[in-house]
Write a protein that holds these residues in place. Structure first.
Motif, short mmCIF file in Angstrom:
data_model
loop_
_atom_site.label_atom_id
_atom_site.label_comp_id
_atom_site.label_asym_id
_atom_site.label_seq_id
_atom_site.Cartn_x
_atom_site.Cartn_y
_atom_site.Cartn_z
N LEU B 197 28.88 44.56 46.98
CA LEU B 197 29.24 43.80 45.78
C LEU B 197 30.71 43.41 45.75
CD1 LEU B 197 27.14 46.27 43.84
CD2 LEU B 197 26.84 43.84 43.44
N ARG B 198 31.54 44.24 46.36
CA ARG B 198 32.98 43.94 46.35
C ARG B 198 33.29 42.75 47.24
NH1 ARG B 198 34.62 50.14 47.29
NH2 ARG B 198 32.95 49.84 48.78
N VAL B 199 32.63 42.73 48.39
CA VAL B 199 32.83 41.64 49.34
C VAL B 199 32.36 40.32 48.72
CG1 VAL B 199 32.00 40.71 51.53
CG2 VAL B 199 32.75 43.08 51.39
N LYS B 235 22.91 47.79 36.55
CA LYS B 235 22.88 49.03 37.32
C LYS B 235 23.68 48.89 38.62
CE LYS B 235 19.44 52.22 39.19
NZ LYS B 235 18.07 52.27 39.70
N LEU B 236 23.50 47.73 39.27
CA LEU B 236 24.24 47.47 40.52
C LEU B 236 25.74 47.49 40.26
CD1 LEU B 236 22.73 44.51 42.56
CD2 LEU B 236 22.92 46.88 43.25
N SER B 239 27.36 50.73 39.68
CA SER B 239 27.43 51.66 40.81
C SER B 239 28.62 51.37 41.73
CB SER B 239 26.12 51.63 41.60
OG SER B 239 25.95 50.37 42.20
N LEU B 241 32.16 51.89 42.85
CA LEU B 241 33.05 53.01 42.61
C LEU B 241 34.50 52.53 42.53
CD1 LEU B 241 31.32 55.38 45.11
CD2 LEU B 241 31.35 55.66 42.63
N LYS B 242 35.24 53.10 41.60
CA LYS B 242 36.65 52.71 41.44
C LYS B 242 37.54 53.49 42.38
CE LYS B 242 36.54 51.55 36.56
NZ LYS B 242 35.21 52.11 36.29
N VAL B 243 38.54 52.83 42.91
CA VAL B 243 39.47 53.50 43.78
C VAL B 243 40.71 53.93 43.01
CG1 VAL B 243 40.96 53.25 45.79
CG2 VAL B 243 38.66 52.33 45.82
N TYR B 244 41.19 53.05 42.16
CA TYR B 244 42.38 53.38 41.38
C TYR B 244 42.03 54.42 40.35
CZ TYR B 244 46.90 52.47 39.29
OH TYR B 244 48.17 52.58 38.83
N GLN B 245 42.82 55.48 40.26
CA GLN B 245 42.49 56.61 39.39
C GLN B 245 43.28 56.57 38.09
OE1 GLN B 245 40.01 58.94 40.20
NE2 GLN B 245 39.67 57.26 41.63
N THR B 246 42.58 56.78 36.98
CA THR B 246 43.30 56.83 35.70
C THR B 246 43.10 58.17 35.02
OG1 THR B 246 41.40 55.68 34.81
CG2 THR B 246 43.39 54.38 35.18
#
Lengths: 262, 246
Positions: B197-199, B235-236, B239, B241-246
């Motif tokens: 999905l990111r691509v 749903k997709l 799902s 996932l986040k890389v940057y953390q808060t």
């Protein structure tokens, strides 16, 4: 906090065309009890070889050329193969990337879980079967009775990976090694399996070495991470420090690529 | 005029067909899909494994014949880039022959060497690449060879089927930048198939989400990602996932 695993100056060589290649090159890291430590890196960075070293599964032509791997205070590199064999599957359990090749195609899933229990414990077959069913329920496969009876090819990738997790958990290991456990799965299945793992890890206060190429997965699962590049850990620290404010040039470029794609 | 206009495409495969298999069910790989892609658009087709993305891509390419439905293309200059350059490049051919083949078949032999050199330069491969074999390249470089081969015949429509899925993330980004760059420069239309999905978000103007052989939702890219309407799309998207953390 007490350390469960301590890797000190581990180096592993494989022969290459122009002399030996340091696939793992003088790396050190600790895993504390109840902690999930993540190793993240691109393909060929040495993550899996690190895991295999801990398991005592480096075989020729690979050679461990130096370092210590302390588990429960004992150096695994100085231990005999019998001792390592008794650890694997009992005190140190592993889930690999591809459940289709990790499971034996000619035995039922239930048989393989029972085998794993009975290899390490003196139990009657019925007791072992009850235990296997119990763990299949714990990993929330749709129909445990059916999964127990089925052969691997009759199950979906996600269900197979759940069965692998059940198999890893049956002997209550002290250290769990997860090597790309969700990489072969679709994203929606991946998030279900990660939820499952997270619950199990927290509930049982497990110590975990979590290996992945995917920063998203690592960020989701680990408190502390190490970034591997060409056999070295180039940066390590809390996930907040490493992901939000990387210092090493390789980590910076890697995280920039990941960000551009999210 | 649109570049691709496909209506009510169906392709069923018979499953469990074998000597020891009693039951022969039907897999509806593509089950009534309508698809319209405008010229110059990067159109994303996203879905999980088995959703029918690749079969639909092959039907557009004309490699697979649909059971029913109609595909109208706005061009006959069509090319493909596949996931795995280990399989899509012939290991016994030098890069020169791999690239030249299409032009020779078309009878465009004038200035062949110059055109190949220019193309090698365009896709940022090392200058000595033409004399080498596929196994002498890294995965990313091999995918550049596949892109060069696709571009040489000056296609107007390119079907990219998971073109970066077997690559590391830094290499992925390089290849996506190249694909985007040539798409803009030559005004090519892409049918961009991916499970990632990111691509898809990075590459595409418009996105269709496939599930079980059907397109369940289609919209402009930002709309799909910020305001998905169908439950499966939600749903997709959730799902990711986040890389940057808060």
């Amino acid at each position: 906090m007490e350390k469960i695993l301590s890797v000190e100056g581990l180096s592993v060589n494989f022969p290459g065309q122009n002399g030996p290649i340091n696939v793992v090159d003088d790396i050190s890291f600790d895993i504390h009890k109840g902690e999930t430590f993540g190793l993240v890196g691109e393909s060929g960075s040495g993550k899996t070889i690190t895991a295999l070293s801990v398991l005592g599964l480096i075989s020729a032509p690979g050679i461990i050329t130096g370092g210590k791997i302390l588990f429960d205070g004992k150096d695994l590199l100085k231990s005999g193969s019998e001792y390592l064999r008794s650890l694997r599957g009992r005190k140190i359990a592993t889930v690999f990337q591809d459940p289709s090749s990790a499971l034996d195609p000619v035995f039922t899933v239930g048989y393989q879980i029972v085998e794993c229990i009975m290899a390490h414990e003196r139990l009657s077959k019925t007791k072992a079967k009850d235990m296997a069913m119990d763990f299949l329920k714990k990993v929330r496969v749709g129909d445990p009775e059916r999964v127990y009876r089925d052969y691997p090819h009759q199950l979906s990738g996600g269900t197979k990976q759940r069965a692998m997790i059940a198999m890893a958990l049956v002997n209550s290991p002290e250290l769990l090694i997860l090597d790309e456990p969700t990489t072969a799965l679709d994203v929606t299945v991946q998030s279900e399996v990660l939820d499952l793992l997270e619950g199990i890890i927290i509930r049982n206060k497990m110590s975990v070495l979590f290996i992945s190429h995917d920063f998203g997965v690592i960020a989701r699962m680990c408190a502390r991470i190490g970034v591997m590049c060409q056999g070295r850990i180039v940066e390590a620290g809390s996930k907040y420090a490493v992901l939000n404010d990387p210092k090493d040039p390789y980590t910076i470029s890697l995280i920039e690529s990941v960000r551009a794609l999210s | 005029m649109s570049m691709v206009n496909a209506s009510d495409i169906k392709k069923y495969y018979r499953a469990n067909q074998g000597v020891f298999k009693a039951d022969s069910g039907v897999v509806k790989a593509v089950d009534g899909v309508c698809l319209k892609i405008e010229k110059g658009c990067v159109f994303g087709l996203v879905g999980e494994s088995g959703s029918g993305k690749t079969t639909l891509g092959k039907i557009i390419l004309g490699v697979v014949k649909p059971d029913s439905g109609d595909v109208k293309l706005g061009t006959d200059k069509i090319q493909a880039i596949f996931q795995d350059p280990y399989n899509s490049l012939d290991p016994k051919m030098k890069v020169f022959d791999i690239l030249a083949e299409g032009l020779i078949i078309k009878g465009e032999c004038d200035g062949l060497r110059k055109r190949l050199d220019d193309m090698i330069d365009l896709v940022k491969l090392p200058a000595n690449s033409l004399g080498r074999y596929p196994h002498q390249f890294s995965g990313g470089e091999r995918q550049r060879v596949a892109i060069a081969r696709a571009l040489l015949t000056e296609p107007e429509l390119v079907v990219c089927d998971e073109p970066v899925s077997s690559l590391d993330v830094t290499v992925q980004l390089d290849i996506l930048k190249l694909l985007k760059d040539v798409q803009r420069r030559f005004g090519i239309t892409y049918l961009f198939i991916s499970h990632d999905l990111r691509v898809v978000r990075y590459m595409c103007d418009r996105v269709a989400v496939m599930k079980d052989g059907r397109i369940v939702e289609e919209a402009e890219t930002e709309e799909i990602y910020t305001a998905p309407e169908v439950d499966y799309t939600k749903k997709l998207i959730s799902s990711i996932l986040k890389v940057y953390q808060t």
